[in-house]
Scaffold this motif. Structure first.
Motif, PDB file in Angstrom:
ATOM      1  N   SER A  47       0.804  -1.228   0.000  1.00 32.55           N
ATOM      2  CA  SER A  47       0.000   0.000   0.000  1.00 32.55           C
ATOM      3  C   SER A  47       0.835   1.275   0.000  1.00 32.55           C
ATOM      4  O   SER A  47       0.283   2.379   0.025  1.00 32.55           O
ATOM      5  CB  SER A  47      -0.985   0.035   1.179  1.00 32.55           C
ATOM      6  N   SER A  48       2.183   1.133  -0.051  1.00 37.62           N
ATOM      7  CA  SER A  48       3.014   2.331  -0.171  1.00 37.62           C
ATOM      8  C   SER A  48       3.003   2.796  -1.625  1.00 37.62           C
ATOM      9  O   SER A  48       2.862   1.991  -2.551  1.00 37.62           O
ATOM     10  CB  SER A  48       4.442   2.048   0.288  1.00 37.62           C
ATOM     11  N   LEU A  49       3.123   4.103  -1.834  1.00 41.54           N
ATOM     12  CA  LEU A  49       3.135   4.643  -3.181  1.00 41.54           C
ATOM     13  C   LEU A  49       4.393   4.177  -3.912  1.00 41.54           C
ATOM     14  O   LEU A  49       5.491   4.190  -3.347  1.00 41.54           O
ATOM     15  CB  LEU A  49       3.095   6.167  -3.138  1.00 41.54           C
ATOM     16  N   ILE A  65       2.568 -11.196  -0.936  1.00 43.41           N
ATOM     17  CA  ILE A  65       1.240 -10.629  -0.721  1.00 43.41           C
ATOM     18  C   ILE A  65       0.808 -11.019   0.684  1.00 43.41           C
ATOM     19  O   ILE A  65       1.120 -12.109   1.162  1.00 43.41           O
ATOM     20  CB  ILE A  65       0.213 -11.095  -1.775  1.00 43.41           C
ATOM     21  N   LEU A  66       0.117 -10.121   1.355  1.00 47.52           N
ATOM     22  CA  LEU A  66      -0.273 -10.336   2.740  1.00 47.52           C
ATOM     23  C   LEU A  66      -1.778 -10.490   2.840  1.00 47.52           C
ATOM     24  O   LEU A  66      -2.539  -9.704   2.276  1.00 47.52           O
ATOM     25  CB  LEU A  66       0.184  -9.156   3.611  1.00 47.52           C
ATOM     26  N   SER A  67      -2.223 -11.520   3.559  1.00 54.41           N
ATOM     27  CA  SER A  67      -3.653 -11.734   3.774  1.00 54.41           C
ATOM     28  C   SER A  67      -4.138 -10.839   4.913  1.00 54.41           C
ATOM     29  O   SER A  67      -3.342 -10.221   5.625  1.00 54.41           O
ATOM     30  CB  SER A  67      -3.923 -13.200   4.103  1.00 54.41           C
ATOM     31  N   ALA A  68      -5.456 -10.795   5.099  1.00 57.03           N
ATOM     32  CA  ALA A  68      -6.031  -9.940   6.133  1.00 57.03           C
ATOM     33  C   ALA A  68      -5.565 -10.337   7.530  1.00 57.03           C
ATOM     34  O   ALA A  68      -5.476  -9.489   8.430  1.00 57.03           O
ATOM     35  CB  ALA A  68      -7.557  -9.999   6.048  1.00 57.03           C
ATOM     36  N   ASP A  69      -5.237 -11.621   7.730  1.00 55.98           N
ATOM     37  CA  ASP A  69      -4.786 -12.071   9.054  1.00 55.98           C
ATOM     38  C   ASP A  69      -3.268 -11.985   9.215  1.00 55.98           C
ATOM     39  O   ASP A  69      -2.713 -12.478  10.204  1.00 55.98           O
ATOM     40  CB  ASP A  69      -5.271 -13.493   9.336  1.00 55.98           C
ATOM     41  N   GLU A  93       0.639   3.906  -8.981  1.00 57.43           N
ATOM     42  CA  GLU A  93      -0.316   3.440  -7.980  1.00 57.43           C
ATOM     43  C   GLU A  93       0.390   2.980  -6.712  1.00 57.43           C
ATOM     44  O   GLU A  93       1.622   2.925  -6.635  1.00 57.43           O
ATOM     45  CB  GLU A  93      -1.141   2.291  -8.548  1.00 57.43           C
ATOM     46  N   HIS A  94      -0.399   2.637  -5.697  1.00 59.76           N
ATOM     47  CA  HIS A  94       0.146   2.056  -4.475  1.00 59.76           C
ATOM     48  C   HIS A  94       0.417   0.571  -4.719  1.00 59.76           C
ATOM     49  O   HIS A  94      -0.322  -0.096  -5.435  1.00 59.76           O
ATOM     50  CB  HIS A  94      -0.837   2.242  -3.310  1.00 59.76           C
ATOM     51  N   ARG A  95       1.472   0.077  -4.113  1.00 61.78           N
ATOM     52  CA  ARG A  95       1.869  -1.306  -4.372  1.00 61.78           C
ATOM     53  C   ARG A  95       0.895  -2.288  -3.690  1.00 61.78           C
ATOM     54  O   ARG A  95       0.622  -2.148  -2.500  1.00 61.78           O
ATOM     55  CB  ARG A  95       3.291  -1.551  -3.870  1.00 61.78           C
ATOM     56  N   PRO A  96       0.426  -3.309  -4.413  1.00 57.87           N
ATOM     57  CA  PRO A  96      -0.468  -4.304  -3.820  1.00 57.87           C
ATOM     58  C   PRO A  96       0.285  -5.453  -3.165  1.00 57.87           C
ATOM     59  O   PRO A  96      -0.282  -6.500  -2.895  1.00 57.87           O
ATOM     60  CB  PRO A  96      -1.278  -4.795  -5.032  1.00 57.87           C
ATOM     61  N   GLU A  98       4.274  -6.555  -0.865  1.00 54.40           N
ATOM     62  CA  GLU A  98       5.417  -6.106  -0.080  1.00 54.40           C
ATOM     63  C   GLU A  98       6.686  -6.672  -0.711  1.00 54.40           C
ATOM     64  O   GLU A  98       6.699  -7.805  -1.182  1.00 54.40           O
ATOM     65  CB  GLU A  98       5.289  -6.596   1.361  1.00 54.40           C
ATOM     66  N   VAL A  99       7.752  -5.901  -0.715  1.00 52.88           N
ATOM     67  CA  VAL A  99       9.049  -6.372  -1.202  1.00 52.88           C
ATOM     68  C   VAL A  99      10.012  -6.394  -0.016  1.00 52.88           C
ATOM     69  O   VAL A  99      10.112  -5.410   0.729  1.00 52.88           O
ATOM     70  CB  VAL A  99       9.613  -5.456  -2.307  1.00 52.88           C
ATOM     71  N   ALA A 100      10.683  -7.523   0.177  1.00 48.40           N
ATOM     72  CA  ALA A 100      11.621  -7.657   1.293  1.00 48.40           C
ATOM     73  C   ALA A 100      12.893  -8.343   0.818  1.00 48.40           C
ATOM     74  O   ALA A 100      12.906  -9.039  -0.204  1.00 48.40           O
ATOM     75  CB  ALA A 100      10.980  -8.455   2.430  1.00 48.40           C
ATOM     76  N   ALA A 101      13.970  -8.141   1.569  1.00 45.78           N
ATOM     77  CA  ALA A 101      15.244  -8.789   1.260  1.00 45.78           C
ATOM     78  C   ALA A 101      15.215 -10.221   1.765  1.00 45.78           C
ATOM     79  O   ALA A 101      14.993 -10.454   2.951  1.00 45.78           O
ATOM     80  CB  ALA A 101      16.393  -8.020   1.903  1.00 45.78           C
ATOM     81  N   LEU A 102      15.413 -11.173   0.863  1.00 43.99           N
ATOM     82  CA  LEU A 102      15.464 -12.569   1.263  1.00 43.99           C
ATOM     83  C   LEU A 102      16.777 -12.846   1.984  1.00 43.99           C
ATOM     84  O   LEU A 102      16.842 -13.679   2.881  1.00 43.99           O
ATOM     85  CB  LEU A 102      15.325 -13.474   0.038  1.00 43.99           C
ATOM     86  N   ARG A 103      17.819 -12.130   1.578  1.00 41.91           N
ATOM     87  CA  ARG A 103      19.089 -12.141   2.299  1.00 41.91           C
ATOM     88  C   ARG A 103      19.701 -10.749   2.165  1.00 41.91           C
ATOM     89  O   ARG A 103      19.127  -9.879   1.505  1.00 41.91           O
ATOM     90  CB  ARG A 103      20.024 -13.222   1.749  1.00 41.91           C
ATOM     91  N   ASP A 104      20.840 -10.493   2.785  1.00 44.09           N
ATOM     92  CA  ASP A 104      21.475  -9.180   2.706  1.00 44.09           C
ATOM     93  C   ASP A 104      21.573  -8.757   1.240  1.00 44.09           C
ATOM     94  O   ASP A 104      22.089  -9.510   0.399  1.00 44.09           O
ATOM     95  CB  ASP A 104      22.871  -9.210   3.320  1.00 44.09           C
ATOM     96  N   SER A 105      21.095  -7.553   0.940  1.00 43.38           N
ATOM     97  CA  SER A 105      20.975  -7.141  -0.463  1.00 43.38           C
ATOM     98  C   SER A 105      21.296  -5.660  -0.641  1.00 43.38           C
ATOM     99  O   SER A 105      20.984  -4.834   0.222  1.00 43.38           O
ATOM    100  CB  SER A 105      19.551  -7.394  -0.981  1.00 43.38           C
ATOM    101  N   ARG A 106      21.903  -5.354  -1.776  1.00 40.25           N
ATOM    102  CA  ARG A 106      22.078  -3.966  -2.198  1.00 40.25           C
ATOM    103  C   ARG A 106      21.099  -3.714  -3.344  1.00 40.25           C
ATOM    104  O   ARG A 106      21.005  -4.520  -4.276  1.00 40.25           O
ATOM    105  CB  ARG A 106      23.515  -3.689  -2.641  1.00 40.25           C
TER     106      ARG A 106
END
Length: 231
Positions: A47-49, A65-69, A93-96, A98-106
């Motif tokens: 939901s971030s721009l 993607i994250l569920s309601a729970d 648009e806002h992102r539907p 989430e993006v995360a680092a699976l390991r240390d990342s640049r």
């Protein structure tokens, strides 16, 4: 802000940068931001721009993607040289997801205004983006099909093969510095199931398992295995 030398090299080597003029590349280089994220750290929240197009300089990112729970499902992984998030940037648009680092990342972050400048001024960049979006559609169709696979080894084979998609992950190292737990997350299965599946793929001569890494021996074989064992 001074950019890491890896970031500059990654930008220069990117397929989409090959068709840029010196002036256009200079603008990309000047306006791109690079950041380091530790394993598990969020790069951008749901939901971030969408203010940046995201490139992986080093490490690996995952899209969830994250569920309601609050439960998360991993949609894809992106390795060195890959880019993601173009759809949300394109549509402003806002992102539907989430993006995360699976390991240390640049990570290289190309601002939205730079991205749209290239779309408006450079035909080669537009052609690249058409190929990128087409590959992305194919990736998610294949993802939907993979979740119908009852054979978990075929799901892991598909997951590994997607990390070598030439459009979306052009520079993936054949020796993946990735744990079996991380493979499980990418494939949407438990670590225990991933462990068994990887050993089946090793027995088939497709991968070589070592502590903290997985060597991919036969990419085309992984794709064929995924197709044949999902039927």
């Amino acid at each position: 802000m001074t950019k890491h030398v890896q970031t500059i090299e990654m930008l220069r080597a990117a397929a989409w940068a090959q068709g840029l003029s010196d002036e256009e590349f200079g603008r990309v280089r000047a306006e791109t931001v690079d950041r380091f994220y530790s394993a598990g750290e969020v790069v951008c929240r749901k939901s971030s721009l969408a203010t940046h197009w995201i490139g992986v300089v080093d490490g690996m990112l995952k899209v969830d993607i994250l569920s309601a729970d609050g439960r998360s499902t991993t949609l894809s992984g992106t390795s060195v040289g890959g880019w993601l998030g173009e759809g949300s940037v394109l549509k402003r648009e806002h992102r539907p997801y989430e993006v995360a680092a699976l390991r240390d990342s640049r990570v290289a972050l190309v601002p939205s205004h730079t991205f749209h400048y290239l779309l408006e001024t450079n035909l080669a960049f537009c052609h690249f983006m058409i190929k990128q979006l087409n590959a992305r559609v194919g990736q998610f169709i294949a993802l939907a099909e993979s979740y119908r696979m009852h054979d978990l080894s075929s799901r892991v084979a598909h997951c590994l093969a997607e990390l070598f998609n030439p459009q979306l992950n052009p520079h993936t190292d054949p020796i993946l510095q990735i744990s079996q737990e991380e493979i499980g997350r990418l494939a949407g299965i438990s670590r225990q199931h991933a462990h068994r599946a990887l050993h089946e793929l090793e027995d088939a001569g497709l991968v070589c398992i070592a502590y903290g890494s997985i060597g991919v021996v036969n990419i085309d074989g992984l794709r064929a295995y995924a197709r044949e064992h999902s039927e």
